[in-house]
Design an enzyme around this catalytic site. Structure first.
Site, PDB file in Angstrom:
ATOM      1  N   ASN A   1       0.867  -1.174   0.000  1.00  0.00           N
ATOM      2  CA  ASN A   1       0.000   0.000   0.000  1.00  0.00           C
ATOM      3  C   ASN A   1       0.906   1.227   0.000  1.00  0.00           C
ATOM      4  O   ASN A   1       1.499   1.564   1.020  1.00  0.00           O
ATOM      5  CB  ASN A   1      -0.895  -0.034   1.259  1.00  0.00           C
ATOM      6  CG  ASN A   1      -1.725   1.228   1.411  1.00  0.00           C
ATOM      7  OD1 ASN A   1      -1.758   2.082   0.522  1.00  0.00           O
ATOM      8  ND2 ASN A   1      -2.399   1.352   2.549  1.00  0.00           N
ATOM      9  N   TRP A   2       0.988   1.869  -1.157  1.00  0.00           N
ATOM     10  CA  TRP A   2       1.923   2.998  -1.292  1.00  0.00           C
ATOM     11  C   TRP A   2       1.378   4.266  -0.612  1.00  0.00           C
ATOM     12  O   TRP A   2       2.092   5.242  -0.501  1.00  0.00           O
ATOM     13  CB  TRP A   2       2.191   3.290  -2.768  1.00  0.00           C
ATOM     14  CG  TRP A   2       2.936   2.223  -3.501  1.00  0.00           C
ATOM     15  CD1 TRP A   2       3.304   0.975  -3.041  1.00  0.00           C
ATOM     16  CD2 TRP A   2       3.421   2.293  -4.850  1.00  0.00           C
ATOM     17  NE1 TRP A   2       3.980   0.284  -4.018  1.00  0.00           N
ATOM     18  CE2 TRP A   2       4.060   1.064  -5.141  1.00  0.00           C
ATOM     19  CE3 TRP A   2       3.379   3.266  -5.856  1.00  0.00           C
ATOM     20  CZ2 TRP A   2       4.653   0.801  -6.383  1.00  0.00           C
ATOM     21  CZ3 TRP A   2       3.955   3.014  -7.090  1.00  0.00           C
ATOM     22  CH2 TRP A   2       4.587   1.792  -7.349  1.00  0.00           C
ATOM     23  N   LYS A   3       0.122   4.242  -0.203  1.00  0.00           N
ATOM     24  CA  LYS A   3      -0.517   5.429   0.402  1.00  0.00           C
ATOM     25  C   LYS A   3      -0.284   6.648  -0.513  1.00  0.00           C
ATOM     26  O   LYS A   3      -0.274   6.493  -1.727  1.00  0.00           O
ATOM     27  CB  LYS A   3      -0.008   5.632   1.827  1.00  0.00           C
ATOM     28  CG  LYS A   3      -0.153   4.353   2.664  1.00  0.00           C
ATOM     29  CD  LYS A   3       0.043   4.543   4.124  1.00  0.00           C
ATOM     30  CE  LYS A   3      -0.126   3.195   4.839  1.00  0.00           C
ATOM     31  NZ  LYS A   3      -0.020   3.296   6.282  1.00  0.00           N
TER      32      LYS A   3
ATOM     33  N   HIS B   1      -9.431   1.010   5.254  1.00  0.00           N
ATOM     34  CA  HIS B   1      -8.119   1.223   5.883  1.00  0.00           C
ATOM     35  C   HIS B   1      -8.285   2.160   7.077  1.00  0.00           C
ATOM     36  O   HIS B   1      -9.111   3.066   7.053  1.00  0.00           O
ATOM     37  CB  HIS B   1      -7.129   1.808   4.875  1.00  0.00           C
ATOM     38  CG  HIS B   1      -5.727   1.795   5.383  1.00  0.00           C
ATOM     39  ND1 HIS B   1      -5.238   2.773   6.227  1.00  0.00           N
ATOM     40  CD2 HIS B   1      -4.716   0.908   5.212  1.00  0.00           C
ATOM     41  CE1 HIS B   1      -3.984   2.479   6.545  1.00  0.00           C
ATOM     42  NE2 HIS B   1      -3.648   1.352   5.936  1.00  0.00           N
TER      43      HIS B   1
ATOM     44  N   GLU C   1      -6.676   4.606   8.029  1.00  0.00           N
ATOM     45  CA  GLU C   1      -6.551   6.040   7.706  1.00  0.00           C
ATOM     46  C   GLU C   1      -7.847   6.572   7.105  1.00  0.00           C
ATOM     47  O   GLU C   1      -8.221   7.726   7.321  1.00  0.00           O
ATOM     48  CB  GLU C   1      -5.330   6.253   6.791  1.00  0.00           C
ATOM     49  CG  GLU C   1      -4.038   6.091   7.585  1.00  0.00           C
ATOM     50  CD  GLU C   1      -2.888   5.443   6.848  1.00  0.00           C
ATOM     51  OE1 GLU C   1      -2.878   5.454   5.601  1.00  0.00           O
ATOM     52  OE2 GLU C   1      -1.983   4.908   7.532  1.00  0.00           O
TER      53      GLU C   1
ATOM     54  N   GLU D   1      -4.898  -4.864  10.759  1.00  0.00           N
ATOM     55  CA  GLU D   1      -3.871  -3.838  10.945  1.00  0.00           C
ATOM     56  C   GLU D   1      -4.121  -3.102  12.255  1.00  0.00           C
ATOM     57  O   GLU D   1      -4.932  -2.172  12.298  1.00  0.00           O
ATOM     58  CB  GLU D   1      -3.912  -2.833   9.789  1.00  0.00           C
ATOM     59  CG  GLU D   1      -3.668  -3.446   8.426  1.00  0.00           C
ATOM     60  CD  GLU D   1      -3.166  -2.408   7.419  1.00  0.00           C
ATOM     61  OE1 GLU D   1      -2.141  -2.678   6.803  1.00  0.00           O
ATOM     62  OE2 GLU D   1      -3.775  -1.337   7.282  1.00  0.00           O
TER      63      GLU D   1
ATOM     64  N   GLY E   1       2.936   2.445  10.687  1.00  0.00           N
ATOM     65  CA  GLY E   1       3.863   3.552  10.484  1.00  0.00           C
ATOM     66  C   GLY E   1       4.607   3.967  11.742  1.00  0.00           C
ATOM     67  O   GLY E   1       5.250   5.016  11.770  1.00  0.00           O
TER      68      GLY E   1
ATOM     69  N   SER F   1       3.916  -1.996  10.183  1.00  0.00           N
ATOM     70  CA  SER F   1       5.379  -2.043  10.316  1.00  0.00           C
ATOM     71  C   SER F   1       5.975  -3.400   9.934  1.00  0.00           C
ATOM     72  O   SER F   1       6.915  -3.874  10.571  1.00  0.00           O
ATOM     73  CB  SER F   1       5.801  -1.639  11.732  1.00  0.00           C
ATOM     74  OG  SER F   1       5.365  -0.316  12.009  1.00  0.00           O
TER      75      SER F   1
ATOM     76  N   GLY G   1       3.077  -1.094   4.179  1.00  0.00           N
ATOM     77  CA  GLY G   1       3.111   0.331   3.857  1.00  0.00           C
ATOM     78  C   GLY G   1       4.526   0.753   3.506  1.00  0.00           C
ATOM     79  O   GLY G   1       5.022   0.499   2.401  1.00  0.00           O
ATOM     80  N   GLY G   2       5.218   1.372   4.465  1.00  0.00           N
ATOM     81  CA  GLY G   2       6.547   1.949   4.237  1.00  0.00           C
ATOM     82  C   GLY G   2       7.527   1.043   3.499  1.00  0.00           C
ATOM     83  O   GLY G   2       8.193   1.487   2.554  1.00  0.00           O
TER      84      GLY G   2
HETATM   85  P1  13P Z   1       3.337   0.489   7.577  1.00  0.00           P
HETATM   86  O1  13P Z   1       3.841  -0.808   6.975  1.00  0.00           O
HETATM   87  O2  13P Z   1       4.050   1.697   7.040  1.00  0.00           O
HETATM   88  O3  13P Z   1       3.270   0.424   9.058  1.00  0.00           O
HETATM   89  O4  13P Z   1       1.812   0.649   7.059  1.00  0.00           O
HETATM   90  C1  13P Z   1       0.928  -0.394   7.229  1.00  0.00           C
HETATM   91  C2  13P Z   1      -0.320  -0.101   6.485  1.00  0.00           C
HETATM   92  O5  13P Z   1      -1.097   0.751   6.878  1.00  0.00           O
HETATM   93  C3  13P Z   1      -0.583  -0.831   5.240  1.00  0.00           C
HETATM   94  O6  13P Z   1      -1.863  -0.619   4.782  1.00  0.00           O
END
Ligand code: 13P
Length: 251
Positions: free
Chosen positions: A9-11, A95, A97, A167, A173, A213, A234-235
């Protein structure tokens, strides 16, 4: 046996050039990897190009969100039919967010899930508790109500197109990963809930990803848990080598 599913997930990250570079670097790194589903979820504006760039590779493209209507006066929104039209395979919905920054409710998320399935796309439905909910001992009740709301009215046939992503919000993050035991405990709870509400066959077949993470260093142990069938990253999905290492850990 559930096939592992690793999605990045590149956000709201990357430029167009960076997206192109990332996909270009990722393709050869994962080309030989089999028995794993691999996907990237770039921002909307790079989806079309990402579908083109991934072409005949073993990388799918998904979107990070969509709206719950097919068309109309909904300025700024994107319909699942549009995502299908340009070659997306699935949509991430619910998600944390979207829930916590944009105020999405389980009711809205359920409408989006149904609309997305109707547009012939798969869904990754995200669930997970806040830190204060975990500390208050409410993890299971929060996840249960997100599952009940998000999967309302869905049949066994619908469920075949759904992946659940657990999650924990406090692990997203932050660098704080749930321990493999903490994650497995909630994954097992989700599978038990699926068995009770959608049937044993659905529970057995449904893939449950962990997100929060995930890195090459912790992926192996997390993915080694019996109810963890993949990762939503994510990251670490923004670097081809770390994302490929996580995919490798799943294989
Ligand atoms: P991180 O891997 O950056 O913690 O993000 C997780 C996430 O929200 C994937 O959707």
């Amino acid at each position: 046996m559930r096939k592992p599913f690793i999605a990045g997930n590149w956000k709201m990250h990357t430029s167009e050039a960076e997206a192109e570079k990332l996909i270009g670097e990722l393709k050869p790194l994962v080309k030989q990897l089999q028995n794993v589903d691999i996907a990237v979820c770039p921002p909307y504006v790079y989806l079309h190009k990402s579908v083109y760039l991934t072409g005949e590779s073993n990388i799918f493209v998904g979107a990070q969100n969509c709206y719950m209507e097919s068309k109309g006066a909904f300025t700024g929104e994107i319909a699942p039919e549009m995502l299908k039209d340009i070659g997306c395979k699935f949509v991430i919905l619910g998600h944390s967010e979207r829930r916590h920054i944009f105020g999405e409710t389980d009711e809205m998320i359920n409408l989006k899930v149904k609309k997305t399935l109707a547009a012939d796309l798969d869904v990754i439905l995200c669930v997970g508790e806040l830190l204060e909910e975990r500390e208050a001992g409410h993890t299971e009740s929060v996840v249960e109500s997100q599952l009940t709301g998000g999967l309302k009215d869905l049949t066994g046939t619908d469920m075949a197109r759904i992946t659940i992503a657990y999650e924990p919000v406090w692990a997203i993050g932050t660098g704080k990963t749930a321990t493999p035991d903490q994650a497995q405990e909630v994954h097992a709870f989700i599978r038990k809930w699926l068995a009770a509400h959608k049937g044993a066959a659905v529970a057995e077949a449904c893939r449950i990803q962990y997100g929060g993470s995930v890195k090459p260093e912790n992926a192996g142990e997390l993915l080694g848990q019996s109810d963890i069938d993949g990762a939503l990253v994510g990251g670490a999905s923004l670097k081809a080598d770390s994302f490929a290492a996580i995919v490798q850990a799943a294989v």
